[in-house]
Motif scaffolding. Structure first.
Motif, PDB file in Angstrom:
ATOM      1  N   LEU A  84       0.794  -1.226   0.000  1.00  0.00           N
ATOM      2  CA  LEU A  84       0.000   0.000   0.000  1.00  0.00           C
ATOM      3  C   LEU A  84       0.827   1.276   0.000  1.00  0.00           C
ATOM      4  O   LEU A  84       0.476   2.248  -0.648  1.00  0.00           O
ATOM      5  N   GLY A 154      -5.990   3.015  10.381  1.00  0.00           N
ATOM      6  CA  GLY A 154      -5.368   3.902  11.359  1.00  0.00           C
ATOM      7  C   GLY A 154      -6.444   4.552  12.220  1.00  0.00           C
ATOM      8  O   GLY A 154      -7.627   4.541  11.865  1.00  0.00           O
ATOM      9  N   HIS A 158      -7.638   6.152   8.350  1.00  0.00           N
ATOM     10  CA  HIS A 158      -6.915   5.996   7.095  1.00  0.00           C
ATOM     11  C   HIS A 158      -6.789   4.528   6.700  1.00  0.00           C
ATOM     12  O   HIS A 158      -6.733   3.642   7.534  1.00  0.00           O
TER      13      HIS A 158
HETATM   14  C1  GLP Z   1      -0.041   2.565   9.275  1.00  0.00           C
HETATM   15  C2  GLP Z   1      -0.130   2.028   7.823  1.00  0.00           C
HETATM   16  C3  GLP Z   1      -1.473   1.447   7.542  1.00  0.00           C
HETATM   17  C4  GLP Z   1      -1.918   0.657   8.763  1.00  0.00           C
HETATM   18  C5  GLP Z   1      -2.211   1.593   9.891  1.00  0.00           C
HETATM   19  C6  GLP Z   1      -2.509   0.917  11.199  1.00  0.00           C
HETATM   20  O1  GLP Z   1       0.407   3.814   9.402  1.00  0.00           O
HETATM   21  N1  GLP Z   1       0.242   2.930   6.806  1.00  0.00           N
HETATM   22  O2  GLP Z   1      -1.437   0.670   6.382  1.00  0.00           O
HETATM   23  O3  GLP Z   1      -3.069  -0.058   8.478  1.00  0.00           O
HETATM   24  O4  GLP Z   1      -1.231   2.585  10.019  1.00  0.00           O
HETATM   25  O5  GLP Z   1      -1.348   0.476  11.852  1.00  0.00           O
HETATM   26  P1  GLP Z   1      -1.358  -0.688  12.917  1.00  0.00           P
HETATM   27  O6  GLP Z   1      -1.712  -1.933  12.185  1.00  0.00           O
HETATM   28  O7  GLP Z   1       0.042  -0.749  13.447  1.00  0.00           O
HETATM   29  O8  GLP Z   1      -2.365  -0.336  13.948  1.00  0.00           O
END
Ligand code: GLP
Length: 630
Positions: A84, A154, A158
């Motif tokens: 991504l 996120g 996001h």
């Molecule tokens: C990050 C990534 C995302 C991810 C999100 C959640 O910054 N860019 O692709 O899904 O934040 O992170 P985590 O899985 O550590 O909670």
């Protein structure tokens, strides 16, 4: 997985959402689906195209893919992947780059050909970003489009790095990271100031072009954004909500992440429910909050108009129900967290006897217990209990370089002020400064530096505890090995960690244990530390002292506890609130949540007040876990 029928309870959900007992079972299900796709395509001599995500969320999924490769001969020779996103400015070798993450977590352990792997490049010069993003889109098209896109989410809502404001049709591009996202990444980069400001990400439109999308989310911190994504309107302020428009999107979440969905939080609004005691209490509190009325002023009509008419028929009229729940909440309040000796304890959260109690308080990092329960620690000490505060890890990763340098400078100054020869100390201080200077931007600390940071934090932890009247003899630093060997998101527990926790339990044979982390994202320190405790306790099943032991849970970095979940509410006077603030500020490296802890306690007190309880300055709140259920 796709054709699961929707029930009335799920009627507000606009994306198919499956709640799993834990992340491992959810990931096993997704990995099985992916393996099926790969094998089917192998038979057809075609490739399977996967869209992959980073972050903590997909880690157990990647572990399962690796297991399938190693134990069940799943080959990735025909798999093509597109990641991504990538931080802008980080080279593929940088230890926090998503290139490196993917190699460590997946690619180095499977047989995927290098040329099949695609990750946006973070080091493209600014004037070439546009072209490079276009090429990325073209490469996806050339590969035939993405079959299954795996996503995390996120806290800003996001997907990839499509922060709020991203449009539905956005494609791969450079974006500016939201402050909340940078805060969430602060641990990885050893400080928010080191987190990159930009990233390259696939667009929302790119993601929506995938034939199938599976989003995963674990832990309570994701619960609120998840409910907005699944049940709220489609809006660019929650970019993940665009997934409602995808024909084949599925969410796999754990129980903690499901807590804000209507079918879990207020299920009576979407169908008939069993009115068991805890649900009834939650519903009455919710009704009071919704109608902005104290509990004792709720009337039949309010119940009827809010999906609770059956409750009223079963347990009403309103006045009886109100009084019962009011009393239940009233009985959670106690200024005697260790039990009040020689008092009637029928309606108190904790037993009067034995007195004094042996109390073990587990703190994942030294900050946690202080930020969450300094007032209660203070009461337990002053009420004469035998308290032992266990700092499970050193917390050294939180200590900034500047703190270590300041210490070394102070040591050098002190040495130059002495008449005796401090050559050893001088060499030590200079050695640490040299190591810090030699360390590259964002590199991991050498062991000597990490040790110094751990010891500096010990000093602060002792000061913080002293403010709560807990002497150094009542504090232990366990330095669990998983922490000192690892770093954020990459920690691995071993038996040695569990053994150390078990030994303390066996030594103290506590009547009360305070802990945290049961609702945290499984990759966090808090969750890992809780697992050392829960495994140690289940290893000790059958020990006679365990029958008399109660487990009280406090919340740390997770979202604050809801009144309906509170089993013990320990009030704080204005003086105690000040004392707690003072205690927290003994730590140099405190987060915003920690420095706001007392305000959080004030908010809980305000909620009790709004329900019609006595008005306190602040309240520290605890839930109760049943040890035999662990
Ligand atoms: C990050 C990534 C995302 C991810 C999100 C959640 O910054 N860019 O692709 O899904 O934040 O992170 P985590 O899985 O550590 O909670």
């Amino acid at each position: 997985m796709k054709n699961h029928p929707t029930s009335e309870a799920e009627s507000r959900e606009k994306i198919r959402t499956f709640i799993h007992a834990d992340s491992n079972t959810a990931c096993a299900e997704l990995a099985a689906e992916v393996a099926d796709l790969i094998r089917t395509r192998q038979k057809e001599n075609k490739s399977a195209v996967l869209g992959l995500a980073t972050g903590s969320t997909p880690v157990p999924f990647y572990k399962e893919l690796i297991r399938l490769h190693q134990e069940e001969n799943l080959s990735f020779a025909n798999v093509v992947t597109f990641n991504l996103d990538e931080y802008y400015g980080l080279s593929p070798e940088h230890r926090e780059s998503y290139h490196r993450f993917m190699r460590d977590q997946l690619f180095d352990h499977i047989d995927i050909p290098d040329e099949n792997v695609h990750i946006p490049t973070g080091t493209v010069p600014a004037d070439e970003v546009f072209g490079s993003c276009r090429q990325y889109e073209e490469a996806i098209e050339m590969a035939g489009g993405i079959d299954i896109q795996v996503l995390g989410i996120g806290r800003t809502g996001h997907i990839g790095f499509n922060e709020p404001g991203s449009t539905r049709d956005s494609r791969t591009r450079r974006i500016t990271l939201d402050p909340v996202t940078r805060q969430d990444a602060a641990g990885d980069f050893l400080g928010e100031e080191n987190v990159p400001r930009f990233a390259i990400t696939m667009g929302v439109g790119t993601i929506l072009s995938a034939r199938r999308v599976v989003l995963m989310a674990w832990g309570e911190n994701k619960a609120a954004v998840l409910a907005r994504t699944v049940e709220g309107p489609v809006t660019d302020s929650v970019p993940a909500s665009f997934l409602q428009e995808h024909a084949d999107a599925t969410f796999l979440i754990d129980e903690a992440a499901s807590k804000e969905l209507t079918r879990i939080k207020t299920p009576w609004l979407v169908g008939a429910v069993e009115w068991e005691p805890l649900r009834t209490r939650g519903a009455v509190i919710w009704l009071a909050g919704t109608l902005k009325e104290p509990i004792l002023k709720l009337v039949d009509r309010g119940y009827n108009e809010n999906g609770m008419s059956e409750l009223l028929t079963e347990q009403g009229p309103a006045y009886n129900l109100n009084i019962r729940i009011f009393n239940e909440i009233q009985h959670t309040i106690s200024g005697w967290p260790g039990g009040k000796p020689n008092a009637d304890d029928t309606h108190r959260p904790e037993r009067a006897a034995p007195f004094p109690k042996r109390v073990l308080i587990f703190s994942p990092e030294p900050h946690d217990a202080i930020a969450s329960m300094a007032g209660t620690v203070n009461r337990l000490c002053e009420q004469g209990h035998e308290v032992l505060l266990i700092n499970q890890t050193s917390g050294s990763l939180r200590v900034p370089d500047t703190e270590a340098i300041r210490f070394c400078h102070a040591l050098l100054e002190t040495a130059s002020d002495q008449e005796t020869n401090w050559t050893g100390q001088i060499a030590y201080a200079k050695g640490i400064i040299e190591r810090l200077q030699a360390k590259g931007f964002n590199d991991i600390d050498p062991p000597e530096v990490r040790r110094l940071k751990a010891l500096l934090l010990r000093g602060e932890a002792l000061d913080a505890a002293a403010v709560c009247k807990l002497p150094p003899t009542c504090i232990r630093f366990l330095d669990l090995p998983f922490y000192d060997k690892g770093r954020y998101r990459r920690f691995e527990l071993t038996d040695a960690d569990v053994t150390l926790v078990r030994q303390v339990l066996e030594e103290v044979k506590p009547h009360q244990v305070y802990a945290t982390g049961n609702l945290a994202d499984p990759s966090t320190m808090q969750s890992l530390c809780f697992r050392t405790l829960s495994q140690a306790l289940s290893n000790l099943k059958g020990a006679s002292w365990l029958k008399d032991c109660r487990l009280w849970m406090y919340r740390g970095k997770e979202i604050p506890v809801q009144v309906a979940e509170i089993a013990m509410a320990v009030p704080m006077s204005p003086d105690q609130a000040n004392l707690k603030n003072h205690s927290i500020h003994q730590f140099q490296s405190i987060t915003e949540t920690e420095s706001n802890a007392v305000n959080q306690n004030r908010e809980i007190a305000a909620q009790y007040d709004r329900l019609g309880m006595a008005e306190y300055e602040a309240i520290e709140a605890f839930e109760r876990e049943t040890i035999s259920d662990l």
